[in-house]
Design a protein around this motif. Structure first.
Motif, PDB file in Angstrom:
ATOM      1  N   GLY A  38       6.048  -1.887  44.293  1.00  0.00           N
ATOM      2  CA  GLY A  38       5.279  -3.128  44.338  1.00  0.00           C
ATOM      3  C   GLY A  38       4.931  -3.518  45.755  1.00  0.00           C
ATOM      4  N   GLY A  39       3.863  -4.304  45.901  1.00  0.00           N
ATOM      5  CA  GLY A  39       3.462  -4.783  47.215  1.00  0.00           C
ATOM      6  C   GLY A  39       2.155  -5.535  47.136  1.00  0.00           C
ATOM      7  N   LEU A  78       4.764   4.344  51.439  1.00  0.00           N
ATOM      8  CA  LEU A  78       5.429   3.827  50.239  1.00  0.00           C
ATOM      9  C   LEU A  78       4.807   4.419  48.976  1.00  0.00           C
ATOM     10  CD1 LEU A  78       7.654   1.743  49.484  1.00  0.00           C
ATOM     11  CD2 LEU A  78       5.829   0.037  49.292  1.00  0.00           C
ATOM     12  N   LEU A  79       3.486   4.468  48.909  1.00  0.00           N
ATOM     13  CA  LEU A  79       2.802   4.989  47.730  1.00  0.00           C
ATOM     14  C   LEU A  79       3.003   6.499  47.588  1.00  0.00           C
ATOM     15  CD1 LEU A  79      -0.475   2.918  48.086  1.00  0.00           C
ATOM     16  CD2 LEU A  79       1.135   2.728  46.173  1.00  0.00           C
ATOM     17  N   THR A  80       2.956   7.215  48.715  1.00  0.00           N
ATOM     18  CA  THR A  80       3.147   8.664  48.662  1.00  0.00           C
ATOM     19  C   THR A  80       4.548   9.007  48.173  1.00  0.00           C
ATOM     20  OG1 THR A  80       1.588   8.905  50.504  1.00  0.00           O
ATOM     21  CG2 THR A  80       2.953  10.813  49.971  1.00  0.00           C
ATOM     22  N   ALA A  81       5.537   8.261  48.653  1.00  0.00           N
ATOM     23  CA  ALA A  81       6.913   8.487  48.214  1.00  0.00           C
ATOM     24  C   ALA A  81       7.063   8.207  46.718  1.00  0.00           C
ATOM     25  CB  ALA A  81       7.866   7.607  49.019  1.00  0.00           C
ATOM     26  N   THR A  82       6.369   7.200  46.228  1.00  0.00           N
ATOM     27  CA  THR A  82       6.441   6.861  44.799  1.00  0.00           C
ATOM     28  C   THR A  82       5.864   7.972  43.944  1.00  0.00           C
ATOM     29  OG1 THR A  82       6.248   4.503  45.352  1.00  0.00           O
ATOM     30  CG2 THR A  82       5.780   5.137  43.075  1.00  0.00           C
ATOM     31  N   SER A 141      10.847  -0.314  50.485  1.00  0.00           N
ATOM     32  CA  SER A 141      10.998  -0.146  51.926  1.00  0.00           C
ATOM     33  C   SER A 141      12.259  -0.881  52.357  1.00  0.00           C
ATOM     34  CB  SER A 141       9.777  -0.707  52.663  1.00  0.00           C
ATOM     35  OG  SER A 141       9.657  -2.099  52.411  1.00  0.00           O
ATOM     36  N   GLY A 142      12.687  -0.638  53.591  1.00  0.00           N
ATOM     37  CA  GLY A 142      13.888  -1.292  54.079  1.00  0.00           C
ATOM     38  C   GLY A 142      13.779  -2.800  54.053  1.00  0.00           C
ATOM     39  N   GLU A 143      12.550  -3.312  54.257  1.00  0.00           N
ATOM     40  CA  GLU A 143      12.355  -4.766  54.300  1.00  0.00           C
ATOM     41  C   GLU A 143      12.498  -5.413  52.925  1.00  0.00           C
ATOM     42  OE1 GLU A 143      10.302  -2.490  55.478  1.00  0.00           O
ATOM     43  OE2 GLU A 143       9.445  -3.060  57.434  1.00  0.00           O
ATOM     44  N   THR A 144      12.379  -4.633  51.850  1.00  0.00           N
ATOM     45  CA  THR A 144      12.428  -5.208  50.504  1.00  0.00           C
ATOM     46  C   THR A 144      13.685  -4.808  49.743  1.00  0.00           C
ATOM     47  OG1 THR A 144      11.118  -3.344  49.653  1.00  0.00           O
ATOM     48  CG2 THR A 144       9.913  -5.312  50.347  1.00  0.00           C
ATOM     49  N   ARG A 145      14.737  -4.437  50.485  1.00  0.00           N
ATOM     50  CA  ARG A 145      15.994  -4.028  49.861  1.00  0.00           C
ATOM     51  C   ARG A 145      16.558  -5.131  48.963  1.00  0.00           C
ATOM     52  NH1 ARG A 145      19.330  -2.525  54.464  1.00  0.00           N
ATOM     53  NH2 ARG A 145      17.863  -0.785  54.606  1.00  0.00           N
ATOM     54  N   ALA A 146      16.470  -6.373  49.420  1.00  0.00           N
ATOM     55  CA  ALA A 146      17.001  -7.490  48.630  1.00  0.00           C
ATOM     56  C   ALA A 146      16.251  -7.634  47.313  1.00  0.00           C
ATOM     57  CB  ALA A 146      16.911  -8.789  49.428  1.00  0.00           C
ATOM     58  N   GLY A 147      14.946  -7.325  47.334  1.00  0.00           N
ATOM     59  CA  GLY A 147      14.165  -7.393  46.105  1.00  0.00           C
ATOM     60  C   GLY A 147      14.620  -6.375  45.083  1.00  0.00           C
ATOM     61  N   GLY A 148      15.004  -5.187  45.547  1.00  0.00           N
ATOM     62  CA  GLY A 148      15.510  -4.176  44.639  1.00  0.00           C
ATOM     63  C   GLY A 148      16.793  -4.618  43.962  1.00  0.00           C
ATOM     64  N   LYS A 149      17.679  -5.263  44.725  1.00  0.00           N
ATOM     65  CA  LYS A 149      18.925  -5.758  44.144  1.00  0.00           C
ATOM     66  C   LYS A 149      18.652  -6.854  43.118  1.00  0.00           C
ATOM     67  CE  LYS A 149      23.403  -7.810  45.304  1.00  0.00           C
ATOM     68  NZ  LYS A 149      23.292  -8.790  44.210  1.00  0.00           N
ATOM     69  N   GLU A 158      14.865   4.315  48.826  1.00  0.00           N
ATOM     70  CA  GLU A 158      14.352   3.580  49.987  1.00  0.00           C
ATOM     71  C   GLU A 158      13.657   4.535  50.957  1.00  0.00           C
ATOM     72  OE1 GLU A 158      16.322   1.087  53.668  1.00  0.00           O
ATOM     73  OE2 GLU A 158      17.072   0.686  51.631  1.00  0.00           O
ATOM     74  N   VAL A 159      12.455   4.152  51.384  1.00  0.00           N
ATOM     75  CA  VAL A 159      11.754   4.954  52.389  1.00  0.00           C
ATOM     76  C   VAL A 159      12.109   4.427  53.776  1.00  0.00           C
ATOM     77  CG1 VAL A 159       9.841   5.493  50.833  1.00  0.00           C
ATOM     78  CG2 VAL A 159       9.658   3.528  52.353  1.00  0.00           C
ATOM     79  N   ASP A 160      12.041   5.322  54.756  1.00  0.00           N
ATOM     80  CA  ASP A 160      12.384   4.947  56.122  1.00  0.00           C
ATOM     81  C   ASP A 160      11.369   3.959  56.695  1.00  0.00           C
ATOM     82  OD1 ASP A 160      14.472   6.711  55.940  1.00  0.00           O
ATOM     83  OD2 ASP A 160      13.485   8.309  57.073  1.00  0.00           O
ATOM     84  N   VAL A 161      11.844   3.120  57.591  1.00  0.00           N
ATOM     85  CA  VAL A 161      10.959   2.219  58.331  1.00  0.00           C
ATOM     86  C   VAL A 161      10.231   3.031  59.393  1.00  0.00           C
ATOM     87  CG1 VAL A 161      10.876   0.207  59.854  1.00  0.00           C
ATOM     88  CG2 VAL A 161      12.460   0.244  57.906  1.00  0.00           C
ATOM     89  N   LEU A 162       8.939   2.828  59.529  1.00  0.00           N
ATOM     90  CA  LEU A 162       8.180   3.519  60.564  1.00  0.00           C
ATOM     91  C   LEU A 162       8.714   3.128  61.934  1.00  0.00           C
ATOM     92  CD1 LEU A 162       4.658   3.124  58.972  1.00  0.00           C
ATOM     93  CD2 LEU A 162       6.000   5.216  59.126  1.00  0.00           C
ATOM     94  N   ASP A 163       8.883   4.126  62.796  1.00  0.00           N
ATOM     95  CA  ASP A 163       9.637   3.941  64.037  1.00  0.00           C
ATOM     96  C   ASP A 163       8.825   4.413  65.237  1.00  0.00           C
ATOM     97  OD1 ASP A 163      11.531   3.735  66.013  1.00  0.00           O
ATOM     98  OD2 ASP A 163      12.778   5.400  65.285  1.00  0.00           O
TER      99      ASP A 163
END
Length: 418
Positions: free
Chosen positions: A213-214, A226-230, A346-354, A372-377
């Motif tokens: 989602g997003g 995110l979409l490619t990983a899905t 994504s890492g930023e939406t971890r709480a949403g998954g829980k 979870e996909v990695d945060v772009l660095d």
């Protein structure tokens, strides 16, 4: 706002490094490649966006893709995707090349399996709905309209290039697009040696129904990862097997317009329909490797009362369907569709998954397996001194920010009207 027109597409063949590899090794190998290529492809002061497809050709250190489930290979491939996208963002920041913005570049990444000798003959050339991971023959047979092919110097790259060109020419004598070789640097040896980090920890759950989602406003590299990983996670059926022909189902929740009214620079937030169309176009580009995707594609427009009732359902053959669903709450179809088994975040939406799994437990449903996909660095492509430079860091972050894209579009609109 209508999608920005695109120019013809270029292709970059990029050999995956031997595992285990690090962002530093990727930077050492391919930063110079991208620095030479990205500025060459753009059309500054234009309203068009040039497109670059990067096909990462897997190295022998990766498990052979026919013998491993998408669930098991997910950690390796999502890391490869994230590090490569991070390097693209870093080089874009350094070279002042816009990404996903008029006058800039639209970069899309998928993976190629080059080891035909390890694949069943029933698969080679027939993985038309197996993206973002397909064999070279399937990829070439899709007849994508590339106007140029770029490769890097070196023995491994030459072998991959030869495989692609040979396959290309075998298609009824088709002529391959113009070729150009680019410089590359040496890979940094990893102190851990040459062993693959992949470990077979026993059976894993195979997922046929996956959700993400997003907002997907002004689609950028963070969304693409995110979409490619899905799409990667949803297990395709094997053409070699008569068993387990259950079709895949992907749910892409896209935030409804009413939830975005308070976004910054709201006047240039894309409508739900535009965001859905652009998301679907991207997903098709990394999923479908068919000679005529329209011949196997069916689109349904569903608008029923209640939550999650507005859906654009895109079906390809009888193997996969994708629901692009308007979401009007933090959960979307993950708490109304029990058949979904996995969620990509994504890492930023971890709480949403829980929160989603807490709701499913309340309903007595099985919890989703969360990936979870990695945060772009920025560290994947910038040196420490460059990361410390405030402007360079801002340039990197602007490549993965819908707010920043909207700000620039808003300022351009204001300037034009003033």
């Amino acid at each position: 706002m209508a999608p920005v027109p695109q120019e013809p597409v270029s292709l970059l063949l990029l050999p995956a490094l031997q595992l285990p590899s690090t962002p530093a090794s990727l930077k050492s190998s391919y930063r110079s490649t991208l620095e030479a290529l990205l500025p060459k492809l753009i059309q500054p002061n234009s309203q068009t966006i040039s497109r670059l497809d990067i096909a990462i050709v897997l190295s022998p250190s990766y498990p052979v893709t026919q013998s491993i489930s998408r669930t098991a290979i997910f950690p390796l491939l999502q890391t490869l995707l994230a590090q490569t996208y991070s390097l693209v963002c870093s080089v874009g920041a350094l070279t002042k090349v816009d990404l996903d913005f008029p006058g800039g570049l639209d970069v899309r990444i998928f993976a190629l399996e080059p080891r035909n000798e390890a694949l069943s003959s029933s698969i080679i050339g027939k993985q038309t709905l197996s993206g973002p991971l397909v064999d070279i023959q399937t990829f070439v047979s899709a007849s994508r309209p590339y106007n140029a092919i770029y490769s890097v110097e070196g023995e491994t790259a030459e072998a991959h290039l030869k495989s692609v060109i040979t396959a290309w020419q075998s298609r009824q004598g088709a002529v391959a697009p113009p070729l150009q070789r680019l410089p590359s640097g040496p890979a940094i040896a990893h102190p851990g040696g040459s062993a693959s980090p992949y470990a077979d920890d026993g059976p894993v759950e195979v997922h046929k129904s996956v959700a993400v989602g997003g907002t997907f406003d002004h689609l950028h590299i963070g969304h693409k990862l995110l979409l490619t990983a899905t799409v990667l996670l949803a297990e395709p059926s094997s053409p070699a097997s008569s068993q387990d022909k259950k079709p895949r189902h992907i749910t892409v929740g896209i935030t409804g317009d009413d939830l975005l009214v308070n976004k910054k620079y709201g006047s240039v937030v894309e409508s739900w329909s535009t965001r859905q169309e652009r998301t679907a176009e991207f997903v098709e580009s990394i999923l479908v490797f068919h000679t005529d995707s329209n011949s196997i594609k069916k689109t349904e427009y569903i608008n029923e009362p209640g939550p999650n009732g507005k859906v654009v359902r895109v079906t390809y053959g009888d193997d996969i369907s994708i629901n692009y669903t308007e979401i009007i709450d933090p959960f979307g179809p993950t708490i109304t569709d029990e058949s979904i088994t996995a969620l990509v975040i994504s890492g930023e939406t971890r709480a949403g998954g829980k929160a989603v799994n807490d709701k499913r437990k309340e309903k007595g449903w099985k919890e989703l397996e969360v990936f979870e996909v990695d945060v772009l660095d920025a560290g994947a492509g910038l040196d420490d001194s460059e990361i410390g430079d405030k402007q360079e860091k801002q340039n990197f972050e602007s490549k993965i920010s819908s707010t920043e894209i909207r700000r620039r579009l808003h300022e351009a609109q204001t300037s034009a009207s003033g």
